[in-house]
Motif scaffolding. Structure first.
Motif, PDB file in Angstrom:
ATOM      1  N   GLN A  28      44.998  61.777  85.845  1.00  0.00           N
ATOM      2  CA  GLN A  28      46.279  61.901  85.160  1.00  0.00           C
ATOM      3  C   GLN A  28      47.390  61.155  85.897  1.00  0.00           C
ATOM      4  O   GLN A  28      48.390  60.781  85.304  1.00  0.00           O
ATOM      5  N   TYR A  29      47.205  60.948  87.195  1.00  0.00           N
ATOM      6  CA  TYR A  29      48.243  60.323  88.016  1.00  0.00           C
ATOM      7  C   TYR A  29      47.634  59.173  88.815  1.00  0.00           C
ATOM      8  O   TYR A  29      46.489  59.264  89.289  1.00  0.00           O
ATOM      9  N   ASN A  71      42.737  56.039  83.701  1.00  0.00           N
ATOM     10  CA  ASN A  71      44.032  56.723  83.766  1.00  0.00           C
ATOM     11  C   ASN A  71      44.474  57.121  82.360  1.00  0.00           C
ATOM     12  O   ASN A  71      44.716  56.270  81.501  1.00  0.00           O
ATOM     13  N   TYR A 124      47.223  58.501  81.090  1.00  0.00           N
ATOM     14  CA  TYR A 124      48.561  58.154  80.605  1.00  0.00           C
ATOM     15  C   TYR A 124      48.700  56.658  80.356  1.00  0.00           C
ATOM     16  O   TYR A 124      49.281  56.223  79.356  1.00  0.00           O
ATOM     17  N   GLU A 125      48.151  55.832  81.260  1.00  0.00           N
ATOM     18  CA  GLU A 125      48.215  54.387  81.053  1.00  0.00           C
ATOM     19  C   GLU A 125      47.434  53.989  79.811  1.00  0.00           C
ATOM     20  O   GLU A 125      47.886  53.190  78.995  1.00  0.00           O
ATOM     21  N   GLY A 130      49.246  54.998  76.657  1.00  0.00           N
ATOM     22  CA  GLY A 130      50.337  54.084  76.315  1.00  0.00           C
ATOM     23  C   GLY A 130      49.811  52.827  75.661  1.00  0.00           C
ATOM     24  O   GLY A 130      50.357  52.361  74.642  1.00  0.00           O
TER      25      GLY A 130
END
Length: 540
Positions: A488-489, A506, A508-509, A512
Motif C-alpha cells: 500500500q505504501y 503498489n 495506489y500507484e 491511479g
C-alpha cells in the motif's frame, strides 16, 4: 504532588518496557514508590474513580469483541470451567499446607477465605495475553482464539463474582432490563449516525458508563456487569471494532490508575515477597494443566502448549477480585499486595517463556505428541492443498480478482487461502478452490502439505507484516518458485524485495494508472500520435 505522580508513573513504565515487559509492572512499582513518598489511596479520590472507570471500560471493550458463539466451543467452555475447578482443587491444599508450615499470612484463614484466594489465583491475565498475541501477530490463530475465549470465560466468572459480592438484593425494577434488547434497533440507528470522530467516542462512553454501568447500578446490579452486557449487545454492529479502538487509550489510561492504586495500598514485607514467590511456583502446574486439558479436546500438542504459555500467569482480574474481597473485609488487606507482587513476578517469567515457547516445544515434542487424541480438532488438522501451480494468500477483492484472471489464462491449477470461514464459503459457492488457513499464523505453515509443482505464490494480504512473515516461512520450506506481493505504501517495497519477493505491486500507484486509463477510454477522444519532441504527428 500531582506532577510527581505522572512523572514517576511514566518513568517506571518506560524502564519496564525497555526490558520487554508489560508496562503495567512499572505502574505497580510506581504505586509502591509513591507510597514510599507518603502518598496513599485515601488522599487521591480522583485516582480511585479513574481506576473504577478503567475496569468498567475494560469489560465494555471485552463485550465489544465477544462472539458469543465462540464461547460454546468445547475447548473454550469446558476447558475454562474445568481449569478453574482443577486449579482451585490444587491450590486449596497448597495454601492450607503453607499455613500449616507457619506462614503467618495463611494461618488464620478459614476455608472460605482460602477458596477466595484460590479463585483469584486461578485467572490468567487478559492484558498480558492480548499484548503477547498482538506483538506476535497471532490474534487470529487457533491458539490465539482459544486463549482469548478462555480469558473471556474467566472474565465472566470474575464479573459474576463482582455482581454477587455487591451483596444487595436487586430492585424489582431490574426486571425491566430484560427489555433492553428491544431498544437494540434504536441504539444501532444512533450508532450508524455518530460518524467516526469524537461523537463515536462520546457514544461509547455513554453506552458503557450510562446505559451500562449507571443503569445497572441504579437497580441494584453490579455496574461492571452492565458494561459487559451492553458491550455484547453492540458487538454485532459493523462499527463495534472501530468503537473498541477509539476507546482503547481511555481504557488503557484509566487502567494505569487501577494499577497505581494497588501499589498505593502499602509495601510488601520480606515474608510477603517470599509467599508471592511460593505462589508463583504454581504457574508451571497451571501451564501443564492447560496443556493436558486442551489436548483432551483434540487440539494438537503444539497448539495446546502455545495457548498454555500464553495463559501461564496470574491476572489483573485476580487483583480486582482481591480488591473487592479486601474492601468487604473478607480477606486481610495485605493479600492485595501479595497478589500484586505474585502477578508481577509471573509476568517477569512469562514474557521470556512466550518468546522461546517454540524452542521449548521442539525439545518436548516427542513426549507432548503422546497426549494428542485422534481424530484431531477439525481446525487443527493438516491443510490439504493438493498440487496447485499457483497459490494466493488472502482472498479479498485483490486476491479474488487475481484468482479469476489466473483461471482465465491458465485453467484450474489455482488455490486460494483465506482465514475467514464466511469468505471461504462465499468463494466455494462461486466455484473457486479456496481452503481455510491464516498465512500470518505459524500453525498454518506447520500444517501445510507439500506442493511440488508450485510455481508462483501471490501475497494478497492487506498487512505488510503478514506478507513479510509469509515470505520468511516460504524460505523455511525451501520454496524455489516465484513470489509476488501487494503493497500500500512505497516504503514497503524495498523490505519485500530484500526479503526475496520477485515482483511488487503498489496498489495506489496501480489504481491511479488504472483510473486514468479508464477515464481516457470512456471520456476522451483518441489523440494523434506524437513525435520524439512531443509534437503531434498528422495522419497525412
Amino acid at each position: 504532588m500531582e506532577p510527581a505522580i505522572l512523572v514517576i508513573t511514566l518513568a517506571c513504565g518506560l524502564l519496564v518496557s525497555r526490558i520487554n515487559l508489560p508496562p503495567l509492572i512499572g505502574y505497580l512499582a510506581a504505586g509502591f514508590v509513591l507510597y514510599i513518598l507518603g502518598i496513599q489511596n485515601e488522599s487521591l479520590p480522583l485516582l480511585n474513580a479513574l481506576a473504577n472507570l478503567g475496569v468498567t471500560l475494560l469489560l465494555f471493550a471485552i463485550g465489544l469483541k465477544l462472539d458469543v458463539r465462540s464461547l460454546f466451543k468445547a475447548e473454550v467452555l469446558a476447558g475454562s470451567c474445568l481449569h478453574l475447578l482443577f486449579s482451585m482443587l490444587l491450590l486449596l491444599p497448597l495454601l492450607k499446607l503453607l499455613g500449616i508450615i507457619g506462614l503467618s499470612q495463611l494461618t488464620g484463614l478459614d476455608g472460605t477465605q482460602l477458596a477466595l484466594l484460590a479463585f483469584a489465583l486461578s485467572f490468567s491475565s487478559t492484558v498480558f495475553a492480548v499484548k503477547v498475541l498482538e506483538d506476535k501477530g497471532d490474534m487470529q490463530t487457533l491458539y490465539g482464539r482459544v486463549s482469548i475465549g478462555i480469558l473471556i470465560m474467566q472474565d465472566i466468572f470474575a464479573v459474576l463474582f463482582l455482581t454477587i459480592s455487591k451483596g444487595n438484593i436487586p430492585s424489582p425494577w431490574a426486571l425491566l432490563l430484560l427489555l433492553l434488547p428491544l431498544a437494540k434497533p434504536l441504539i444501532y440507528r444512533i450508532f450508524d449516525r455518530v460518524g467516526h470522530g469524537e461523537l463515536l467516542v462520546l457514544f461509547g462512553l455513554v453506552m458503557a458508563l450510562v446505559v451500562g454501568a449507571w443503569l445497572f447500578e441504579s437497580v441494584g446490579l453490579k455496574p461492571d456487569l452492565g458494561a459487559l452486557l451492553i458491550g455484547i449487545m453492540l458487538a454485532g454492529h459493523a462499527k463495534a471494532s472501530e468503537l473498541a479502538k477509539s476507546l482503547f487509550y481511555f481504557k488503557e489510561l484509566f487502567l494505569v490508575a487501577f494499577f497505581l492504586t494497588i501499589g498505593l495500598n502499602g509495601l510488601p514485607s520480606g515474608s510477603d515477597i517470599l509467599l508471592a514467590l511460593l505462589l508463583v511456583l504454581f504457574v508451571p502446574a497451571k501451564i501443564m494443566l492447560f496443556v493436558w486439558l486442551l489436548t483432551r479436546f483434540k487440539l494438537r500438542s503444539r497448539t495446546a502448549m502455545l495457548s498454555a504459555f500464553n495463559l501461564g500467569n496470574f491476572s489483573e482480574f485476580g487483583l480486582i477480585v482481591a480488591a473487592v474481597a479486601t474492601a468487604k473485609g473478607w480477606l486481610p488487606p495485605q493479600w492485595l499486595i501479595i497478589i500484586a507482587v505474585a502477578l508481577s513476578i509471573s509476568f517477569l517469567l512469562a514474557a521470556p517463556l512466550n518468546n522461546h515457547v517454540c524452542n521449548v516445544y521442539q525439545r518436548l515434542q516427542k513426549k507432548l505428541v503422546r497426549l494428542e487424541r485422534r481424530p484431531l480438532h477439525p481446525e487443527d488438522r493438516p491443510i490439504p492443498i493438493g498440487n496447485p501451480r499457483f497459490l494466493i494468500l488472502g482472498m479479498g477483492r485483490i486476491g479474488s480478482g487475481a484468482y479469476d484472471e489466473l483461471k482465465n489464462r491458465f485453467g484450474g491449477e489455482i488455490l486460494g487461502i483465506e482465514h475467514k470461514q464466511e469468505l471461504v464459503n462465499f468463494h466455494r459457492q462461486h466455484g473457486r478452490n479456496v481452503v481455510k488457513g491464516d498465512a500470518s499464523d505459524t500453525d498454518f505453515w506447520e500444517k501445510l502439505d507439500h506442493a511440488p509443482n508450485l510455481e508462483l505464490v501471490l501475497l494478497a494480504m492487506p498487512y505488510h507484516a503478514g506478507n513479510l512473515f509469509a515470505v520468511q516461512q516460504l524460505k523455511k520450506l525451501n520454496y524455489q518458485g516465484k513470489i509476488s506481493a501487494i503493497v500500500q505504501y512505497g516504503e514497503e517495497t524495498q523490505s519485500l524485495r530484500e526479503s526475496g519477493v520477485h515482483s511488487v505491486y503498489n496498489l495506489y500507484e496501480a489504481a491511479g494508472a488504472g483510473f486514468v486509463e479508464h477515464v481516457v477510454t470512456e471520456l476522451l477522444p483518441p489523440e494523434p500520435p506524437r513525435n520524439d519532441e512531443g509534437d503531434k504527428v498528422s495522419a497525412a
